[in-house]
Enzyme design. Structure first.
Site, PDB file in Angstrom:
ATOM      1  CG  ASP A  37      -6.021  18.686  10.063  1.00 39.37           C
ATOM      2  OD1 ASP A  37      -5.513  17.585  10.281  1.00 39.37           O
ATOM      3  OD2 ASP A  37      -5.572  19.751  10.506  1.00 39.37           O
ATOM      4  CE  LYS A  59     -11.211  12.184  16.239  1.00 32.70           C
ATOM      5  NZ  LYS A  59     -11.633  12.430  17.629  1.00 32.70           N
ATOM      6  CG  MET A 174     -13.748  24.449  17.394  1.00 29.28           C
ATOM      7  SD  MET A 174     -12.069  23.769  17.416  1.00 29.28           S
ATOM      8  CE  MET A 174     -11.242  24.901  18.536  1.00 29.28           C
TER       9      MET A 174
END
Length: 506
Positions: A37, A59, A174
């Protein structure tokens, strides 16, 4: 029938490349393919064998985002091809990393797997900020919740009230975008407004910032300081403590953009990181070997004709001896030869092949090497100079003026691999220093960077390994801010450290 491969779920740690485990590095260095990632430090990818496959599944702007189910299937498919797969994840695979889903996918197919734990930011980022997750008589427990999955309707999860009533340290990963919702929920569920709280941005990384306050003030403090993601929210009495490290490495906090050949860049980055810097390679130079070319074949056949072999780089040493073996010869053919090396790094590399250096100049540059050779080469001795196609012309010009006979042969050329201009610009905007370890690296940078990127050099300290590289930089209209006194990786690290600490004192 092809043997099934294995899948290793490896935690990369919180971001600081020094916090990955030894076992994690071992798996990276042995893998056939790495699936990763977005990582806080892409330095980990340097540990992967050059021939191994790298597959990005996270992403990122302009890139396809692979769904979790697709990642699961990818791991299965790669293992079925007989490959040993490292699934590299930030932090720990099982701390909100969806590692369990990947384990279930590969285990259903009977594929062997291993989980290599990583240091989670829930502990490491707090420690880096000086906040202990537990402390005697202050906090006997710590609890972690993801702040990323708060409900879309702007409501807290159903179990939030139970979480908020827990004693000890509460940690939200997060969750910065949901900070107002989290603070409101904690207050509504009994936490006092005077409860200490903190937000840590980019924990363990250069640019780490910490704001401290209370539940009543933390939102305002975050807004005032412009704290951004990634960030961790901490609530609890331990947040009032400050155990931040009082020992600091000489380059702690410095960001260095590196250029150079893969091997040299790796050595420089290791040296800089051991001194506390964060590094990023913005342009790497790949060797294109000519050791099997006709010119070198002839040179290997005529080794008996040479009294000296002159090496101007460690790369030349490696390429020469690889070519020697490939030609069907070995070191016994060199018993009569004397060796000259441009500097300590080259001499050290020569020693790896069993030979000491017969001549090395006090000043590590091609001109000094040539001047010195004039006094040690005997009449009638022929020199072999196997080197880069972009080697300094000063070397042979001085030898010509002295009437010394030589064969100057292109042993290798250098081709560059670089980031795209936009990506390079983003890297340089964040960097404190940009390093050059050769004149060819300087040329390659300016040939490929473009005006927008080169304009950024006004805002960054430029470092050169020596005077020749610095002069090459001046040809492109930019003077070096720092030039190493010793023309080695260690010399560059020392020079940057002195400059960084001089700036810190001002």
């Amino acid at each position: 029938m092809k043997e099934t491969g294995k899948v290793f779920l490896v935690g990369a740690g919180p971001g600081d490349p020094g916090l990955i485990t030894e076992k994690g590095l071992k798996r990276l260095r042995e893998c056939d393919v790495v699936v990763y990632d977005h990582l806080a430090s892409e330095r980990f990818l340097d540990e992967v064998p050059e021939e191994s496959q790298r597959i990005y599944v996270g992403k990122k702007a302009g890139c396809h985002y692979m769904k979790q189910e697709e990642i699961n299937q990818l791991l299965v498919d790669l293992a079925r091809e007989g490959k040993n797969v490292v699934r590299l994840k930030g932090g720990d695979p099982f701390v909100f990393g969806r590692g369990g889903e990947e384990v279930m996918a590969v285990s259903r197919e009977g594929i062997p797997f291993e989980v290599v734990s990583g240091v989670t930011s829930a502990v490491a980022a707090l420690a880096s900020a000086g906040i202990p997750v537990t402390h005697r008589a202050v906090s006997r427990s710590f609890h972690i919740m993801t702040g990323h999955t708060m409900t879309e309707a702007g409501k807290l999860p159903l179990d939030f009230s139970e979480f908020a009533k827990l004693s000890g340290t509460l940690i939200f990963l997060m969750g910065l975008t949901h900070l107002p919702l989290i603070v409101k929920g904690l207050l509504e569920n009994g936490k006092p407004g005077s409860m200490p709280a903190a937000v840590i941005e980019k924990g363990t990384l250069p640019g780490q910032r910490v704001v401290r306050g209370t539940l009543d003030t933390v939102e305002q403090r975050v807004a005032e300081e412009g704290i951004g993601t990634p960030a961790i929210i901490v609530v609890g009495e331990v947040t009032a403590l400050d155990f931040a490290s009082t020992y600091h490495e000489p380059l702690e906090g410095a960001r260095v953009a590196v250029t150079g050949t893969d091997l040299l860049a790796a050595k420089l980055r290791k040296s800089l990181e051991e001194a506390g810097a964060y590094t990023e390679c913005v342009l790497s130079m790949e060797l294109e070997s000519h050791r099997s070319g006709e010119a070198m074949k002839t040179a290997y056949e005529r080794l008996a004709d040479y009294g000296w072999i002159v090496f101007t780089s460690a790369n030349a040493v490696r390429e020469f001896f690889l070519g020697l073996l490939e030609s069907g010869r070995d070191n016994r053919r060199l018993g009569h030869v004397k060796f000259a090396a441009v500097g300590k790094g080259t001499a050290k590399e020569l020693l790896q092949y069993g030979f000491t250096t017969d001549y090395m100049p006090e000043e590590y540059c091609a001109a000094a090497l040539a001047e010195g050779l004039k006094s040690v080469v005997k009449e009638g001795e022929r020199l072999l100079i196997p080197r880069s196609g972009k080697g300094s012309p000063e070397l042979v010009e001085i030898l010509d003026s002295a009437g010394i006979v030589y064969d100057d042969i292109v042993l290798y050329d250098v081709a560059e691999r670089r980031k795209e201009a936009k990506e390079m610009a983003e890297s340089l905007k964040k960097a404190d220093y940009l390093t050059f370890a050769s004149g060819s690296g300087v040329d390659a940078f300016f040939e490929n960077a473009g005006e927008d990127v080169t304009a950024l050099l006004d805002e960054i300290r430029v470092v050169c390994i020596g005077d020749i590289t610095a002069r090459k930089l001046e040809e492109h209209g930019r003077k070096a801010d720092v030039t190493a006194a010793r023309f080695t990786v260690e010399g560059m690290t020392e020079a940057i450290s002195r400059d960084w600490n001089r700036g810190s004192e001002n």
